[in-house]
Structure formats: structure tokens, C-alpha cells
Design a protein around this motif. Structure first.
Motif, PDB file in Angstrom:
ATOM      1  N   ARG A  81      -8.382   8.432  -6.666  1.00 28.60           N
ATOM      2  CA  ARG A  81      -8.062   8.821  -5.279  1.00 28.60           C
ATOM      3  C   ARG A  81      -7.382  10.250  -5.542  1.00 28.60           C
ATOM      4  O   ARG A  81      -6.810  10.226  -6.262  1.00 28.60           O
ATOM      5  CB  ARG A  81      -7.090   7.777  -4.662  1.00 28.60           C
ATOM      6  CG  ARG A  81      -7.371   6.256  -4.671  1.00 28.60           C
ATOM      7  CD  ARG A  81      -8.618   6.212  -3.745  1.00 28.60           C
ATOM      8  NE  ARG A  81      -8.257   6.509  -2.199  1.00 28.60           N
ATOM      9  CZ  ARG A  81      -9.254   6.333  -1.327  1.00 28.60           C
ATOM     10  NH1 ARG A  81     -10.294   5.768  -1.378  1.00 28.60           N
ATOM     11  NH2 ARG A  81      -8.708   6.579   0.046  1.00 28.60           N
TER      12      ARG A  81
ATOM     13  N   THR B   3       2.079   5.148   0.493  1.00 22.46           N
ATOM     14  CA  THR B   3       1.752   6.297   1.327  1.00 22.46           C
ATOM     15  C   THR B   3       0.900   7.267   0.668  1.00 22.46           C
ATOM     16  O   THR B   3      -0.065   7.548   1.418  1.00 22.46           O
ATOM     17  CB  THR B   3       3.110   6.952   1.533  1.00 22.46           C
ATOM     18  OG1 THR B   3       4.058   5.989   2.189  1.00 22.46           O
ATOM     19  CG2 THR B   3       2.770   8.134   2.585  1.00 22.46           C
ATOM     20  N   ALA B   4       1.000   7.212  -0.722  1.00 22.39           N
ATOM     21  CA  ALA B   4      -0.131   8.308  -1.100  1.00 22.39           C
ATOM     22  C   ALA B   4      -1.616   7.546  -0.896  1.00 22.39           C
ATOM     23  O   ALA B   4      -2.652   8.375  -0.712  1.00 22.39           O
ATOM     24  CB  ALA B   4       0.134   8.376  -2.726  1.00 22.39           C
ATOM     25  N   ASP B   5      -1.860   6.481  -1.356  1.00 20.41           N
ATOM     26  CA  ASP B   5      -3.061   5.911  -0.973  1.00 20.41           C
ATOM     27  C   ASP B   5      -3.750   5.903   0.598  1.00 20.41           C
ATOM     28  O   ASP B   5      -4.836   6.231   0.461  1.00 20.41           O
ATOM     29  CB  ASP B   5      -2.986   4.255  -1.445  1.00 20.41           C
ATOM     30  CG  ASP B   5      -3.030   4.274  -3.245  1.00 20.41           C
ATOM     31  OD1 ASP B   5      -3.257   5.338  -3.637  1.00 20.41           O
ATOM     32  OD2 ASP B   5      -2.782   2.985  -3.719  1.00 20.41           O
ATOM     33  N   GLU B   6      -2.718   5.875   1.369  1.00 19.48           N
ATOM     34  CA  GLU B   6      -3.123   5.839   2.741  1.00 19.48           C
ATOM     35  C   GLU B   6      -3.762   7.120   3.117  1.00 19.48           C
ATOM     36  O   GLU B   6      -4.471   7.699   3.912  1.00 19.48           O
ATOM     37  CB  GLU B   6      -1.816   5.522   3.625  1.00 19.48           C
ATOM     38  CG  GLU B   6      -1.769   4.066   3.577  1.00 19.48           C
ATOM     39  CD  GLU B   6      -0.436   3.635   4.207  1.00 19.48           C
ATOM     40  OE1 GLU B   6       0.177   4.787   4.813  1.00 19.48           O
ATOM     41  OE2 GLU B   6       0.234   2.530   4.280  1.00 19.48           O
ATOM     42  N   LYS B   7      -3.094   8.364   2.312  1.00 16.18           N
ATOM     43  CA  LYS B   7      -3.664   9.667   2.834  1.00 16.18           C
ATOM     44  C   LYS B   7      -4.356  10.453   1.830  1.00 16.18           C
ATOM     45  O   LYS B   7      -5.091  11.244   1.964  1.00 16.18           O
ATOM     46  CB  LYS B   7      -2.382  10.581   2.794  1.00 16.18           C
ATOM     47  CG  LYS B   7      -1.302  10.067   3.768  1.00 16.18           C
ATOM     48  CD  LYS B   7      -0.186  11.123   3.984  1.00 16.18           C
ATOM     49  CE  LYS B   7       0.907  10.814   5.167  1.00 16.18           C
ATOM     50  NZ  LYS B   7       2.128  11.792   4.995  1.00 16.18           N
ATOM     51  N   SER B   8      -4.957   9.569   0.893  1.00 10.33           N
ATOM     52  CA  SER B   8      -5.863   9.938  -0.179  1.00 10.33           C
ATOM     53  C   SER B   8      -7.326   9.692   0.121  1.00 10.33           C
ATOM     54  O   SER B   8      -7.551   8.975   1.048  1.00 10.33           O
ATOM     55  CB  SER B   8      -5.459   9.473  -1.717  1.00 10.33           C
ATOM     56  OG  SER B   8      -5.678   7.828  -1.570  1.00 10.33           O
ATOM     57  N   VAL B   9      -8.287  10.497  -0.611  1.00 11.53           N
ATOM     58  CA  VAL B   9      -9.686  10.149  -0.385  1.00 11.53           C
ATOM     59  C   VAL B   9     -10.434   9.754  -1.765  1.00 11.53           C
ATOM     60  O   VAL B   9      -9.737   9.997  -2.785  1.00 11.53           O
ATOM     61  CB  VAL B   9     -10.516  11.512   0.092  1.00 11.53           C
ATOM     62  CG1 VAL B   9      -9.870  11.475   1.767  1.00 11.53           C
ATOM     63  CG2 VAL B   9     -10.039  12.523  -0.585  1.00 11.53           C
TER      64      VAL B   9
ATOM     65  N   GLU C  40      -6.002  13.967  -3.217  1.00 12.99           N
ATOM     66  CA  GLU C  40      -5.731  14.724  -1.915  1.00 12.99           C
ATOM     67  C   GLU C  40      -6.889  15.172  -1.217  1.00 12.99           C
ATOM     68  O   GLU C  40      -7.895  15.706  -1.786  1.00 12.99           O
ATOM     69  CB  GLU C  40      -4.649  15.993  -2.059  1.00 12.99           C
ATOM     70  CG  GLU C  40      -3.176  15.240  -2.350  1.00 12.99           C
ATOM     71  CD  GLU C  40      -2.877  14.708  -1.484  1.00 12.99           C
ATOM     72  OE1 GLU C  40      -2.419  15.212  -0.325  1.00 12.99           O
ATOM     73  OE2 GLU C  40      -2.363  13.474  -1.493  1.00 12.99           O
ATOM     74  N   GLU C  41      -6.983  14.911   0.151  1.00 13.56           N
ATOM     75  CA  GLU C  41      -8.163  15.369   0.844  1.00 13.56           C
ATOM     76  C   GLU C  41      -8.178  17.070   0.649  1.00 13.56           C
ATOM     77  O   GLU C  41      -7.476  17.562   0.804  1.00 13.56           O
ATOM     78  CB  GLU C  41      -8.184  15.092   2.052  1.00 13.56           C
ATOM     79  CG  GLU C  41      -9.147  15.434   3.127  1.00 13.56           C
ATOM     80  CD  GLU C  41      -9.135  15.095   4.374  1.00 13.56           C
ATOM     81  OE1 GLU C  41     -10.060  14.921   5.147  1.00 13.56           O
ATOM     82  OE2 GLU C  41      -8.161  14.433   4.743  1.00 13.56           O
TER      83      GLU C  41
ATOM     84  N   PRO D 240      -3.084  12.227  -5.731  1.00 15.22           N
ATOM     85  CA  PRO D 240      -2.291  11.932  -4.397  1.00 15.22           C
ATOM     86  C   PRO D 240      -0.792  12.477  -4.603  1.00 15.22           C
ATOM     87  O   PRO D 240      -0.139  12.325  -5.617  1.00 15.22           O
ATOM     88  CB  PRO D 240      -2.353  10.330  -4.257  1.00 15.22           C
ATOM     89  CG  PRO D 240      -3.857  10.130  -4.846  1.00 15.22           C
ATOM     90  CD  PRO D 240      -3.902  10.751  -6.070  1.00 15.22           C
TER      91      PRO D 240
ATOM     92  N   THR E   4       0.665  -1.347   0.095  1.00 16.33           N
ATOM     93  CA  THR E   4      -0.110   0.009   0.005  1.00 16.33           C
ATOM     94  C   THR E   4       0.927   1.108   0.035  1.00 16.33           C
ATOM     95  O   THR E   4       1.887   1.409   0.932  1.00 16.33           O
ATOM     96  CB  THR E   4      -0.800  -0.099   1.255  1.00 16.33           C
ATOM     97  OG1 THR E   4      -1.705  -1.110   1.083  1.00 16.33           O
ATOM     98  CG2 THR E   4      -1.813   1.266   1.168  1.00 16.33           C
TER      99      THR E   4
END
Length: 214
Positions: A52, A20-26, A54-55, A93, A18
């Protein structure tokens, strides 16, 4: 208002694969305070190649932008040219190649009249006037609402725009698919803005976008 954002470096990948970009994306539906519908989310994939993003920031929402519109609205004075501002920015992301899209609003006291958009736009039958291109789209609509003091006599004319930022660049990919995708995203945000403003009859915007040329 066209061009692709410079590609970033590839994100780090964890032990389970996984990034890092995916973990912090929405997901797209979380963007801009919920202004992006599921259908518009699919359109964003056509534009950016991503599902996905960026929030969005706490104030990068259609609700916050609507408050700005309400605060800016007043009976037009001589020479009044209206107000404008950002709703949100849409980023793929961090650490992934992709795009930056700018989502904006503009408030004026006069309708489109005989104004003609740039030749790159394909006219669409939505709101007062609308147009789409391979790198941006806009929809203008008239709003009468209890939230806009005086709008019963003088409607607010609001234009929502969605487009790439940066230097102009030739659009790549299926041009017609991009035109339809930008129009779909812009329609979703326009409907969300009309709802937040409490526009009578949802400002005449239908639940589904009209994507065929007017």
C-alpha cells in the motif's frame, strides 16, 4: 539517489483494527497515473516491504509527464542538452516505516553512444540502454511519434529512472532481488511513457522486462 526515508511513527488503529494509514493508502497499480503494472507492484513490495502506498497527486502521472516531454521536444539546436523532470514520487503510507522513491524522465536528442553507466549498474538488454542496481535503475529508449514533431528525422531519446531519494546508504536485503525489482518497476513506467507518447513499435520495449545481465 540512494537512501531510505526516515521511518515514521506507527499509524493509529481504529476499533476494527484498520490503521489510518491503510484507509488513506492505495494499491501499487493506482500509482503514477496507472504506470505501475501488477508485476511492478510486486517488485515495489520487494523494494519497500509494502503493498500500500500514498496516493499520487493529480499531476504526478505518466500522462502529465508525457505532455511535458511533448512540449519540450523540438529539433535539436546547437548545444542542446535536453530536458528532464519528475513523473511522480512513491511513498509508503504515512505513519509506517518505509521509503521514498523518485521516478524521473530525461529527454535528449542524442542516443547513448559510447556512454558507460556507473560501475554499480548491471547492464540489461532493454531499449537503447538500461542498467539496474540495488537502489535504482534506468531505461533509455528512442521514440519516433506523430506527437513529437520532427521525430521522424530526429528521434527523441528518453530515459526513465527509478531510485531512492536522500543520502547514500548501503542496500539491505537480497541485492539481486532488489536489482531485478528496480528494473521491473522502471520497465513498467518506461512502457507506460512510450504508450503515452505514441512511440512507434512501443519504442522497442517488450511486454516483459529483460532481467538477465546483457
Amino acid at each position: 539517489m540512494t537512501a531510505s526515508l526516515l521511518a515514521g511513527a506507527v499509524g493509529c488503529v481504529g476499533d476494527e483494527g484498520t490503521s489510518t494509514a491503510d484507509e488513506k493508502s492505495v494499491a501499487a497499480e493506482k500509482l503514477c497515473g496507472g504506470a505501475v503494472s501488477a508485476e511492478a507492484g510486486k517488485a515495489l513490495k520487494v523494494i519497500t516491504g509494502s503493498t500500500r502506498f500514498e496516493e499520487s497527486g493529480e499531476t504526478s502521472t505518466v500522462a502529465h509527464a508525457a505532455e511535458k516531454v511533448i512540449g519540450a521536444f523540438s529539433p535539436p539546436g546547437a548545444g542542446s542538452s535536453g530536458e528532464d523532470g519528475d513523473i511522480c514520487r512513491i511513498y509508503t503510507p504515512v505513519g509506517t516505516p518505509g521509503d521514498e522513491l523518485r521516478v524521473t524522465w530525461h529527454l535528449s536528442y542524442r542516443g547513448p553512444g559510447d556512454a558507460n553507466p556507473a560501475s554499480k549498474f548491471t547492464p540489461l538488454d532493454m531499449g537503447e540502454w538500461a542498467g539496474t542496481a540495488p537502489d535504482e535503475a534506468f531505461i533509455g529508449f528512442a521514440c519516433r511519434s506523430e506527437k513529437l514533431a520532427g521525430s521522424a528525422q530526429t528521434a527523441g531519446h528518453i530515459r526513465i529512472g527509478v531510485g531512492r531519494t536522500g543520502m547514500p546508504q548501503e542496500a539491505e536485503g537480497d541485492v539481486e532481488a532488489l536489482r531485478r525489482a528496480y528494473a521491473t518497476v522502471t520497465h513498467s513506467v518506461s512502457r507506460a511513457m512510450a504508450e503515452q507518447l505514441g512511440c512507434d513499435g512501443e519504442a522497442g520495449l517488450e511486454p516483459q522486462p529483460s532481467l538477465d545481465p546483457a
